[in-house]
Scaffold this motif. Structure first.
Motif, PDB file in Angstrom:
ATOM      1  N   VAL A   1       1.438  52.171  -5.024  1.00  0.00           N
ATOM      2  CA  VAL A   1       2.249  52.678  -6.130  1.00  0.00           C
ATOM      3  C   VAL A   1       2.461  54.175  -5.944  1.00  0.00           C
ATOM      4  O   VAL A   1       1.518  54.959  -5.988  1.00  0.00           O
TER       5      VAL A   1
ATOM      6  N   THR B   1      -5.580  49.421  -6.084  1.00  0.00           N
ATOM      7  CA  THR B   1      -4.741  49.102  -7.237  1.00  0.00           C
ATOM      8  C   THR B   1      -4.823  47.606  -7.519  1.00  0.00           C
ATOM      9  O   THR B   1      -4.813  46.794  -6.590  1.00  0.00           O
TER      10      THR B   1
ATOM     11  N   THR C   1       1.182  38.928  -3.668  1.00  0.00           N
ATOM     12  CA  THR C   1       0.817  40.196  -3.045  1.00  0.00           C
ATOM     13  C   THR C   1       0.075  39.951  -1.748  1.00  0.00           C
ATOM     14  O   THR C   1      -0.839  39.121  -1.687  1.00  0.00           O
TER      15      THR C   1
ATOM     16  N   ASN D   1       5.000  44.675  -9.199  1.00  0.00           N
ATOM     17  CA  ASN D   1       4.136  43.586  -9.642  1.00  0.00           C
ATOM     18  C   ASN D   1       4.873  42.463 -10.358  1.00  0.00           C
ATOM     19  O   ASN D   1       4.232  41.511 -10.810  1.00  0.00           O
TER      20      ASN D   1
ATOM     21  N   THR E   1      -4.110  44.306 -10.771  1.00  0.00           N
ATOM     22  CA  THR E   1      -3.550  43.899 -12.063  1.00  0.00           C
ATOM     23  C   THR E   1      -4.468  42.867 -12.692  1.00  0.00           C
ATOM     24  O   THR E   1      -5.079  42.049 -11.997  1.00  0.00           O
TER      25      THR E   1
ATOM     26  N   HIS F   1       0.496  42.079 -18.310  1.00  0.00           N
ATOM     27  CA  HIS F   1      -0.499  42.546 -17.355  1.00  0.00           C
ATOM     28  C   HIS F   1      -0.915  43.990 -17.628  1.00  0.00           C
ATOM     29  O   HIS F   1      -0.164  44.789 -18.193  1.00  0.00           O
TER      30      HIS F   1
ATOM     31  N   THR G   1      -2.128  47.161 -15.260  1.00  0.00           N
ATOM     32  CA  THR G   1      -2.223  47.642 -13.884  1.00  0.00           C
ATOM     33  C   THR G   1      -3.188  48.815 -13.851  1.00  0.00           C
ATOM     34  O   THR G   1      -3.075  49.738 -14.649  1.00  0.00           O
ATOM     35  N   TRP G   2      -4.133  48.783 -12.923  1.00  0.00           N
ATOM     36  CA  TRP G   2      -5.170  49.811 -12.866  1.00  0.00           C
ATOM     37  C   TRP G   2      -5.413  50.238 -11.426  1.00  0.00           C
ATOM     38  O   TRP G   2      -4.970  49.596 -10.479  1.00  0.00           O
ATOM     39  N   GLN G   3      -6.101  51.347 -11.288  1.00  0.00           N
ATOM     40  CA  GLN G   3      -6.532  51.780  -9.967  1.00  0.00           C
ATOM     41  C   GLN G   3      -7.931  52.370 -10.081  1.00  0.00           C
ATOM     42  O   GLN G   3      -8.319  52.909 -11.112  1.00  0.00           O
TER      43      GLN G   3
ATOM     44  N   ASP H   1       4.931  54.167 -13.758  1.00  0.00           N
ATOM     45  CA  ASP H   1       4.874  52.941 -14.555  1.00  0.00           C
ATOM     46  C   ASP H   1       6.024  52.013 -14.182  1.00  0.00           C
ATOM     47  O   ASP H   1       5.837  50.792 -14.051  1.00  0.00           O
TER      48      ASP H   1
ATOM     49  N   ALA I   1       5.308  50.558 -10.695  1.00  0.00           N
ATOM     50  CA  ALA I   1       4.264  49.530 -10.740  1.00  0.00           C
ATOM     51  C   ALA I   1       4.804  48.220 -11.306  1.00  0.00           C
ATOM     52  O   ALA I   1       4.494  47.127 -10.799  1.00  0.00           O
TER      53      ALA I   1
END
Length: 700
Positions: A269, A562, A255, A247, A564, A586, A588-590, A240, A243
């Motif tokens: 990440v 990954t 990015t 970001n 956001t 935000h 953040t996911w994958q 966490d 990330a």
């Protein structure tokens, strides 16, 4: 510290203790409230775990665990057949022969076959207290299998139009700097600068570096400081914190979306060795921020030493590849160098074809990597007489001389049963991947020999309790070891299998890397200048990483993307994504995206090497010394742990060591009594203490 300071420190410690207790109580209260609210949402007929997960800051799996009624249809298991559903091979992802022992008389008779495969037979639980046994409340996962009939037979082909071919371009080098974010020391070519990095955010680093080097750089290696951990205490997990660091907005930058032949887009990440990829808003400049820990472990080394290590590495590689370029990571470098050894003449001059996606998925799900197992009391004493560490030097390099090539054949149980014992053993000597039912002998008293699926993604364990039966997949070297081990042959029943021709697609590549490693190791040993000696040592470790991670890259795991999403656009989070971090602005996911059309995807090569390496941890022949080494050549109860290519024992061994790849090197020796470790953290602490103790004893 005097008594007064000591008592004052104790008082402060108690205050921290009480604050932690209070915070934990508050956290537990909030988590209970969150779970209650999730449960209440079930009352809505159209409630979906995919929608609730980002709102709760959990994965879909965690939401389903709180409210099973929200289980998506695609994950539901029919109640009538809890053990027979064949899982998707991409869902069940696991996380490197000639050394096998002599064959006991009659061992071939222990090979059995089944008229019809039963791939999902339930595993017989081992005795409680066995460290290799899953918790009684957990159910071991079933491994994927090959469908029967023509459906499964159609897997045995190659992906049309996809093959590994020799590149027709020259890889371009990237301008690189080395930065210690703890001291602000920056090394660029032969110049050293001292930077003011402020809070060492990504924005601070890019601003300071490009102010110092106006012409720009493309790669920034962080040698020390781990800036992505600066705010770790604000997050429950290191990922966490990483990330959030990657970001964080950077004025003038965004990015990176990727470019070039080695196209890599987006941040990576990782808790310890992340990669930040950025490009200017104008799009005219791209830069990576990476950890040098991908290549080797530093021990407070100055950035100039790290720079020298990369220079030595490049010079050594150039002796074998005149177009060698050090890329961002060892895995990228390894695969690029390998492609430049693909033959221009002969059977594979047109390249090595890539397996069907179905077979790649099966290998991804059923071929584990290195063996990592900790044996705890009562399998070992509560107090160990000593702890001795043996590490196989450059281990995977020993197992690259033979790899599977050509179109694979399916060997059904019926086909295997129809062969003579000689044909069966010859098949197990060849490059293959086999689905087997295994029985541990009733009188077995040593470590487990074959990996079995354990609860959890990528989890493997090694059943050793007498009488245990389980179904698994394993490579030929491990199965051959189980049948011919020096103690007692195991019963192996062949259920299904994949068999290739034997080839040498990695041999030239590995030989060149082994020669490079040997030369750098010797250079480090005989170098009179301490700084250059250290640089040579680090360069030799980098070669090890190139081979190790290059092999891992052939496995080609399904890709993870990954991304956001603003908190205000929560609905836009993909339904199949896992939430890995979030803050006030935000999410953040994958999410997995399956297998790419990677022309260098050869999981069959990685699987074969990993199987051979696991087998060599058990037994390995040293022809020149006419002796054997490995766990099975120790007394029962003396093996404390396996860790990829290392063994931890309670007794010292007189195994030969000639500085060859695969030899067992004494790395640590901690005199006892030593309390037996019960966790990986405790084992690593004892490992470090043992290595320090051995170094001290050798110096005196």
């Amino acid at each position: 510290m005097d008594a007064q300071s000591y008592n004052a420190a104790l008082a402060e410690l108690r205050t921290v203790r009480d604050a932690i207790k209070k915070a934990r109580a508050e956290l537990s209260k909030l988590e209970a409230d969150r779970d209650k609210r999730i449960t209440q949402l079930v009352a809505y007929a159209k409630a979906k775990a995919e929608r609730i997960a980002p709102a709760a800051g959990l994965s879909v799996t965690d939401v389903v665990a709180v409210a099973p009624a929200l289980t998506p249809d695609r994950l539901a298991v029919p109640a009538s057949e809890p053990h027979t559903q064949t899982p998707d091979p991409e869902v069940l992802a696991p996380a490197s022969v000639d050394e096998t022992a002599h064959q006991p008389q009659g061992s071939v008779t222990r090979v059995a076959s089944a008229a019809r495969a039963q791939p999902n037979a339930a595993e017989v639980p081992a005795k409680l207290g066995d460290s290799a046994t899953p918790p009684p409340t957990s159910k071991a996962r079933s491994l994927a299998s090959i469908p029967e009939g023509t459906t499964g037979d159609n897997w045995f082909t190659h992906t049309q139009g996809l093959a590994s071919t020799r590149p027709n371009f020259t890889q371009q080098a990237r301008s690189t700097v080395f930065l210690d974010t703890a001291t602000g020391v920056l090394v660029h070519r032969q110049q050293t600068h001292h930077l003011d990095l402020g809070n060492a955010t990504a924005a601070d680093i890019l601003t300071a570096v490009f102010r110092t080097i106006p012409e720009g750089v493309e790669r920034i290696y962080i040698t020390a400081g781990d800036p992505w951990h600066r705010d770790a205490d604000r997050y429950p997990y290191l990922r966490d914190a990483v990330a959030a660091w990657l970001n964080a907005p950077i004025p003038g930058w965004r990015t990176d979306t990727g470019r070039g032949r080695d196209r890599m887009a987006g941040h990576f990440v990782h808790a310890r060795n992340p990669v930040g990829r950025y490009q200017r808003d104008s799009g005219d400049h791209h830069v990576e921020i990476r950890s040098v820990g991908e290549w080797f472990d530093t021990d407070g080394d100055d950035p100039t030493v790290v720079r020298d290590a990369f220079v030595l590495l490049w010079q050594a590689l150039r002796r074998h590849w005149n177009d060698a370029v050090i890329m961002g990571s060892p895995s990228q470098t390894g695969r690029d160098l390998w492609t430049r050894t693909i033959p221009t003449r002969g059977q594979y001059a047109e390249g090595f074809p890539v397996l069907s996606e179905e077979l790649r998925g099966l290998l991804h799900a059923t071929a584990g990597q290195g063996r990592n197992e900790l044996l705890t009391p009562p399998r070992v004493p509560e107090q160990l007489p000593q702890l001795v560490e043996y590490d196989r030097t450059f281990a995977y390099a020993k197992h690259t001389w033979k790899s599977p090539v050509g179109t694979p054949r399916r060997i059904t149980a019926a086909t295997f049963a129809s062969w003579s014992e000689k044909e069966q053993m010859r098949a197990l000597y060849r490059c293959g991947h086999w689905q087997v039912r295994v029985s541990v002998p009733d009188s077995w008293s040593h470590v487990g020999l074959l990996p079995a699926p354990a609860p959890g993604d990528r989890a493997w364990h090694y059943p050793a309790t007498p009488g245990t039966t389980f179904t698994t997949w394993a490579g030929g070297p491990e199965i051959h070891t189980a049948l011919t081990n020096p103690l007692q042959p195991w019963k192996i029943e062949i259920l299904d299998g994949i068999l290739w021709e034997d080839g040498k697609p990695l041999d030239d590549w590995a030989k060149k890397l082994k020669e490079t490693w040997t030369n750098l190791t010797a250079q480090a040993h005989f170098q009179g200048d301490p700084q250059q000696a250290r640089a040579g040592h680090l360069a030799s470790r980098a070669v090890r990483s190139i081979l190790l991670y290059g092999i891992g890259a052939f496995a080609q795991r399904p890709r993870m993307v990954t991304g956001t999403t603003p908190r205000t656009a929560e609905r836009d989070v993909p339904a199949d994504a896992e939430i890995i971090a979030f803050d006030d602005e935000h999410i953040t996911w994958q999410k997995p995206t399956g297998f790419s059309r990677d022309p260098n995807a050869h999981p069959e090569w990685a699987a074969a090497i990993w199987s051979a390496a696991r087998a060599a941890l058990l037994t390995q022949r040293h022809r020149d010394d006419d002796t054997y080494a490995g766990a099975l050549h120790t007394e029962p109860g003396t093996v404390v742990a396996f860790r990829t290519d290392a063994l931890y024992l309670t007794e010292a061994q007189n195994w030969p060591y000639h500085h060859h790849p695969g030899d067992y090197l004494l790395r640590g020796h901690l005199t006892g009594p030593v309390t037996a470790p019960t966790s990986e953290e405790e084992l690593l602490a004892l490992r470090d203490a043992g290595r320090a103790a051995l170094t001290t004893s050798q110096e005196h």
